[in-house]
Design a protein around this motif. Structure first.
Motif, PDB file in Angstrom:
ATOM      1  N   GLY A  86       6.179   6.045  -5.722  1.00 20.87           N
ATOM      2  CA  GLY A  86       5.366   6.290  -6.910  1.00 20.87           C
ATOM      3  C   GLY A  86       4.128   7.118  -6.664  1.00 20.87           C
ATOM      4  O   GLY A  86       3.760   7.958  -7.475  1.00 20.87           O
ATOM      5  N   ASP A  87       3.433   6.854  -5.535  1.00 22.03           N
ATOM      6  CA  ASP A  87       2.258   7.637  -5.166  1.00 22.03           C
ATOM      7  C   ASP A  87       2.083   7.522  -3.660  1.00 22.03           C
ATOM      8  O   ASP A  87       2.825   6.806  -2.974  1.00 22.03           O
ATOM      9  N   PHE A  88       1.108   8.244  -3.109  1.00 20.65           N
ATOM     10  CA  PHE A  88       0.965   8.289  -1.661  1.00 20.65           C
ATOM     11  C   PHE A  88       0.468   6.967  -1.076  1.00 20.65           C
ATOM     12  O   PHE A  88       0.731   6.670   0.090  1.00 20.65           O
ATOM     13  N   ASN A  89      -0.250   6.157  -1.865  1.00 15.15           N
ATOM     14  CA  ASN A  89      -0.637   4.863  -1.327  1.00 15.15           C
ATOM     15  C   ASN A  89       0.561   3.934  -1.198  1.00 15.15           C
ATOM     16  O   ASN A  89       0.675   3.178  -0.228  1.00 15.15           O
ATOM     17  N   GLU A  90       1.486   4.016  -2.153  1.00 13.72           N
ATOM     18  CA  GLU A  90       2.716   3.235  -2.043  1.00 13.72           C
ATOM     19  C   GLU A  90       3.512   3.687  -0.816  1.00 13.72           C
ATOM     20  O   GLU A  90       4.050   2.862  -0.077  1.00 13.72           O
ATOM     21  N   ASP A  91       3.578   4.998  -0.595  1.00 10.54           N
ATOM     22  CA  ASP A  91       4.252   5.518   0.606  1.00 10.54           C
ATOM     23  C   ASP A  91       3.580   4.996   1.870  1.00 10.54           C
ATOM     24  O   ASP A  91       4.245   4.569   2.824  1.00 10.54           O
ATOM     25  N   LEU A  92       2.238   5.041   1.894  1.00 12.15           N
ATOM     26  CA  LEU A  92       1.501   4.629   3.083  1.00 12.15           C
ATOM     27  C   LEU A  92       1.722   3.154   3.381  1.00 12.15           C
ATOM     28  O   LEU A  92       1.928   2.765   4.538  1.00 12.15           O
ATOM     29  N   ARG A  93       1.723   2.315   2.349  1.00  8.44           N
ATOM     30  CA  ARG A  93       1.879   0.877   2.560  1.00  8.44           C
ATOM     31  C   ARG A  93       3.310   0.497   2.930  1.00  8.44           C
ATOM     32  O   ARG A  93       3.526  -0.407   3.733  1.00  8.44           O
TER      33      ARG A  93
END
Length: 326
Positions: A293-300
């Protein structure tokens, strides 16, 4: 006003339905056509179910016309309504030393009262979101007891908060963004709207690093900081919403703009609008897309190595060595 500024929508019962505040075809944004003149449920209030953005008809004018300050918005509204320009109001009476609520001066004072985020629950909150690259985050501060006023008649509460400075191209603070947090920093505070902004936002943003010829811009602070974890040397800014992202002002020296995209309809609309604006003034525009969904979701969920790998293939080859090295 809906027929004029949101012409790609249509009326259904008590609402005007359209895709978003930029007049995209669709049904996710609804404008209330009937109701009281002010307060909860007032006519003219709107909400975008896809992006959670909300506002009134002046916000519609601001976004649709690409206007920056309130005076321009008010002039456009008067022109639409065929109203004469009013005589200047006398200066508002206020207590000595007290800035008007919600004003840029109030935003500057709030930020000045806060403290750096190191070893505070703001740092704890960001690290809980897997954001550990916290260099050049002087635009973020911590306030231990920030007022939260619920809509309606509820009592004022105090919660810890992350305070972000919104600045213009010259570095002058024009506003502030507040994110209320739980006392242990584990999540956002349990209030109806844990994020709120104040001051003048349109065209400006929360900045990390100083932009010259290259800039990356996205919506949320956490999304932008997550992308910056993979591009630690690239200047970035958070515009705080999709509508504001599409209206950011460009530095005079900018030659390449990276758009940190959120994978939702509002993010797609902001991307398309910003690409068109940038290319119209000779700025190369490229989109950085997350896997989820977004880069924070990717990072987590995927980790920093996966984020770096995804970003590496999306930026220009000459920018890899320049911005990806620690």
């Amino acid at each position: 006003m809906c027929r004029h500024y949101l012409s790609k929508g249509k009326r259904e019962g008590r609402y005007w339905l359209v895709g978003d505040v930029r007049n995209t075809p669709g049904r996710s944004m609804f404008v209330r056509l009937t109701g009281p003149e002010s307060g909860k449920g007032a006519a003219g209030k709107w909400t975008d179910a896809a992006s959670a953005e909300h506002g009134d008809l002046l916000d519609v004018i601001r976004a649709r016309c690409g206007l920056v300050d309130f005076r321009q918005v008010a002039d456009e509204a008067r022109s639409f309504l065929s109203l004469p320009r009013p005589e200047p109001d006398p200066p508002p009476k206020s207590r000595p030393g007290k800035a008007p609520s919600g004003s840029p001066e109030a935003a500057r004072r709030l930020f000045a009262m806060a403290q750096p985020i190191g070893r505070t629950i703001v740092e704890t909150h960001l690290r809980n979101r897997a954001i550990t690259a916290l260099h050049e985050t002087g635009s973020l501060r911590f306030h231990p007891r920030c007022y939260y006023r619920p809509e309606g008649h509820g009592p004022t509460e105090t919660w810890p908060a992350m305070i972000a400075a919104v600045t213009d191209l010259g570095g002058v603070q024009t506003g502030a963004h507040r994110t209320w947090l739980l006392p242990d920093g584990s999540d956002k505070a349990p209030v109806d709207t844990p994020r709120r902004a104040m001051g003048h936002l349109l065209g400006h943003g929360v900045r990390f690093g100083v932009a010259d010829d290259i800039l990356a811009a996205g919506e949320g602070i956490e999304t932008v900081l997550s992308a910056r974890s993979g591009l630690p040397r690239m200047p970035m800014m958070a515009a705080l919403s999709a509508a504001h992202l599409s209206a950011i002002l460009f530095p005079a020296s900018l030659r390449r703009l990276y758009i940190v995209r959120d994978s939702d309809p509002a993010g797609d609309g902001a991307r398309d609008s910003l690409v068109e604006r940038a290319r119209g003034v000779g700025i190369e525009a490229a989109v950085l897309s997350p896997v989820r969904g977004d880069f924070n979701e990717d990072l987590r969920q995927r980790g920093i190595d996966a984020v770096r790998a995804a970003l590496r293939v999306q930026i220009a080859p000459e920018d890899v060595a320049r911005f990806m090295e620690e």
